[in-house]
Design a protein around this motif. Sequence first.
Motif, PDB file in Angstrom:
ATOM      1  N   SER A 345       0.846  -1.195   0.000  1.00  0.00           N
ATOM      2  CA  SER A 345       0.000   0.000   0.000  1.00  0.00           C
ATOM      3  C   SER A 345       0.878   1.240   0.000  1.00  0.00           C
ATOM      4  O   SER A 345       1.831   1.338   0.776  1.00  0.00           O
ATOM      5  CB  SER A 345      -0.919   0.008   1.219  1.00  0.00           C
ATOM      6  N   GLU A 346       0.553   2.176  -0.874  1.00  0.00           N
ATOM      7  CA  GLU A 346       1.229   3.462  -0.921  1.00  0.00           C
ATOM      8  C   GLU A 346       0.396   4.549  -0.244  1.00  0.00           C
ATOM      9  O   GLU A 346       0.827   5.700  -0.161  1.00  0.00           O
ATOM     10  CB  GLU A 346       1.515   3.850  -2.378  1.00  0.00           C
ATOM     11  N   THR A 347      -0.781   4.198   0.213  1.00  0.00           N
ATOM     12  CA  THR A 347      -1.688   5.164   0.827  1.00  0.00           C
ATOM     13  C   THR A 347      -2.019   4.722   2.245  1.00  0.00           C
ATOM     14  O   THR A 347      -1.849   3.544   2.590  1.00  0.00           O
ATOM     15  CB  THR A 347      -2.993   5.278   0.008  1.00  0.00           C
ATOM     16  N   PRO A 348      -2.502   5.640   3.084  1.00  0.00           N
ATOM     17  CA  PRO A 348      -2.922   5.242   4.439  1.00  0.00           C
ATOM     18  C   PRO A 348      -3.970   4.137   4.389  1.00  0.00           C
ATOM     19  O   PRO A 348      -4.812   4.096   3.489  1.00  0.00           O
ATOM     20  CB  PRO A 348      -3.491   6.538   5.010  1.00  0.00           C
ATOM     21  N   LEU A 349      -3.928   3.248   5.357  1.00  0.00           N
ATOM     22  CA  LEU A 349      -4.805   2.086   5.347  1.00  0.00           C
ATOM     23  C   LEU A 349      -6.217   2.460   5.791  1.00  0.00           C
ATOM     24  O   LEU A 349      -6.402   3.263   6.711  1.00  0.00           O
ATOM     25  CB  LEU A 349      -4.262   0.996   6.275  1.00  0.00           C
ATOM     26  N   SER A 350      -7.182   1.861   5.136  1.00  0.00           N
ATOM     27  CA  SER A 350      -8.576   1.984   5.565  1.00  0.00           C
ATOM     28  C   SER A 350      -8.985   0.702   6.266  1.00  0.00           C
ATOM     29  O   SER A 350      -8.488  -0.385   5.955  1.00  0.00           O
ATOM     30  CB  SER A 350      -9.488   2.238   4.359  1.00  0.00           C
ATOM     31  N   ILE A 351      -9.890   0.816   7.244  1.00  0.00           N
ATOM     32  CA  ILE A 351     -10.331  -0.326   8.039  1.00  0.00           C
ATOM     33  C   ILE A 351     -11.853  -0.344   8.039  1.00  0.00           C
ATOM     34  O   ILE A 351     -12.496   0.675   8.334  1.00  0.00           O
ATOM     35  CB  ILE A 351      -9.827  -0.228   9.493  1.00  0.00           C
ATOM     36  N   LYS A 352     -12.431  -1.491   7.706  1.00  0.00           N
ATOM     37  CA  LYS A 352     -13.884  -1.624   7.689  1.00  0.00           C
ATOM     38  C   LYS A 352     -14.275  -2.905   8.408  1.00  0.00           C
ATOM     39  O   LYS A 352     -13.890  -4.004   7.998  1.00  0.00           O
ATOM     40  CB  LYS A 352     -14.408  -1.639   6.248  1.00  0.00           C
ATOM     41  N   LEU A 353     -15.019  -2.765   9.494  1.00  0.00           N
ATOM     42  CA  LEU A 353     -15.488  -3.904  10.282  1.00  0.00           C
ATOM     43  C   LEU A 353     -16.970  -4.110  10.021  1.00  0.00           C
ATOM     44  O   LEU A 353     -17.766  -3.163  10.115  1.00  0.00           O
ATOM     45  CB  LEU A 353     -15.269  -3.669  11.772  1.00  0.00           C
ATOM     46  N   GLN A 354     -17.331  -5.340   9.669  1.00  0.00           N
ATOM     47  CA  GLN A 354     -18.733  -5.677   9.410  1.00  0.00           C
ATOM     48  C   GLN A 354     -19.108  -6.892  10.257  1.00  0.00           C
ATOM     49  O   GLN A 354     -18.736  -8.029   9.944  1.00  0.00           O
ATOM     50  CB  GLN A 354     -18.947  -5.981   7.921  1.00  0.00           C
ATOM     51  N   GLY A 355     -19.786  -6.649  11.357  1.00  0.00           N
ATOM     52  CA  GLY A 355     -20.165  -7.739  12.258  1.00  0.00           C
ATOM     53  C   GLY A 355     -18.982  -8.496  12.810  1.00  0.00           C
ATOM     54  O   GLY A 355     -19.060  -9.714  13.021  1.00  0.00           O
ATOM     55  N   ALA A 356     -17.883  -7.788  13.075  1.00  0.00           N
ATOM     56  CA  ALA A 356     -16.645  -8.440  13.519  1.00  0.00           C
ATOM     57  C   ALA A 356     -16.707  -8.774  15.003  1.00  0.00           C
ATOM     58  O   ALA A 356     -17.104  -7.944  15.824  1.00  0.00           O
ATOM     59  CB  ALA A 356     -15.451  -7.539  13.236  1.00  0.00           C
TER      60      ALA A 356
END
Length: 587
Positions: A345-356
């Motif tokens: 990744s060359e960009t800041p990381l995105s985080i997505k939680l779905q029913g985690a």
Amino acid sequence: MDKTLEKVLGRWLKQQKSACGAYLNLTVLFGVLTGFALVAQAYLLATMLHGLIIENQPREAFTGEFIALIGVIVLRSALAYGRERISFKAGMLLRSRIRQTVLDKLVELGPVFIKGRPAGSWASIVLEQVEDLHDFYAKYLPQMMLAGFIPLTILAVVFPINWAAGIILLATAPLIPLFMILVGMGAADANRKNFGALSRLSGHFMDRLRGLGTLRLFHAGEREQKAIESASEEFRSRTIAVLRMAFLSSAVLEFFAAVSIAVLAVYFGFSFLDHLDFGHYGAGMTLFIGLFVLILAPEFYQPLRDMGTHYHAKAQAIGAAEALMDLLNHQGDEADDAPCVPFTSETPLSIKLQGAEVLSPDGQVLLGPITAEVIGGEQLAIVGPSGAGKTSLLNMLLGFLSYRGSVLINGTELSSLDRESYRYHLAWLGQEPQLFHGTIGDNVAMGKEMSDEAIYKLLDDARIGDFVRAQPLGLSHPIGEQSAGVSVGQAQRLCLARALGQSAKLFVLDEPTASLDSHSEAAVMQALIDARKGATSVLVTHRLDALIDMDKIWVLDGGKLVQQGDYHTLMAEPGLFSDLCHRQEEA
């Protein structure tokens, strides 16, 4: 110990012998050559004594045999020395391989799994239990092969000259391994219990040693002294039980070997007195035959006795193998057949939680289900009372805890990512700074090839460059065990400099200013604000007044996400966040 389990452990031990390389086979080869040498030695001795005593030949007639005998003795000594050296090398390679495998497995399982047991118990596994595998590979396995070959070789040369002596040897040989097995049946179980007691004692003692100051403050020293005394007594009693087994087995083996040789000696004695007249194929009993067989008799039983002596090494290894096999076969949060996607990744990381749902190492739900999202470049703060699940969430994002549901990192499922390439983009800073024995430069670079200028740039970014320049040795200023040589605040900023050197796209921060004074806290927080520009950050903190500039705040309580939003939104609505802020203001 259950016989099925013992067989499984035995198979596992034999599967590891490939780590010994060719040295294990060389050990057996040297043992085989030693067997041939001892037959030659017995033949030369019997020939010379028969000629000198019975045939009255002059000593000069046996000059060649005498020189050959000296050569055989020297050869046997050289073979014995070489066998010991090679067997030690085999055991050393095995121990090195197993220890490295254990350490790699602990790295794979992560700190959450490691903290589930006392540090002393891990030290017992990595040190004592791995060491106790040495004799199994260096001595027991080679001796198992030689215990069959050398007696068969001796029988092959004895039967053609005296079948009665061969039958006596053949009939008495099984007594030694039979009684060895009978005596040693409980040895593996005794060793297993002994290792369990050692692990408990090590863990108990290490934890109390680390908390010695706290025990003194609470006047609990005498109570813990009694607990350590009780654990030590348990270990002593189990060690004595193991030694009792070892001494008993050795005594039994020596007894039956002596009885077997005595039977053979009685046969030859009565034969020479003409009270027995069989076994010599009609050729008559000679001194050569008697001496040759009697000289070989102790050597016939010696490999069996050695196998019995080393049998406790097998029991010891099986006792050690149980904990090692359980650890090495322990499945982490990734299945063996799970896909492994390299992460870049060359960009800041995105985080997505779905029913985690975050799971403990034993499968219990620690947190969740949670549905929320952090866009790349956002600054997220996670707050909540103690035990709400904040650190568990961080450990899941770091890949140290498994989960159910979906956790997407830049749109890719976290469980499918290659851990090493994923963590390359992370920077972690915890509440307990960990510096290693070495220098300041070593601790910041962490094995990377970095110039002094680059290291000083990181130190300046962490607001500690001036302190390092003021030291007489500069970057070579020594750091001792437990960060000795610097204060807690300085250690935290050195760890921050190390984290800044990762060029991370995601900063994971767990109470980075805990236990710091106000000056150190301000310096660390300002350095973090500058470092997080152009990266996503996840910050766990109890300092709610420092969250005004955070893009998002997640409020956890009882393992649930109860609120989310920015500082002003959460303060404007009734709920846990505003309650926590008001309590902190009143404190």
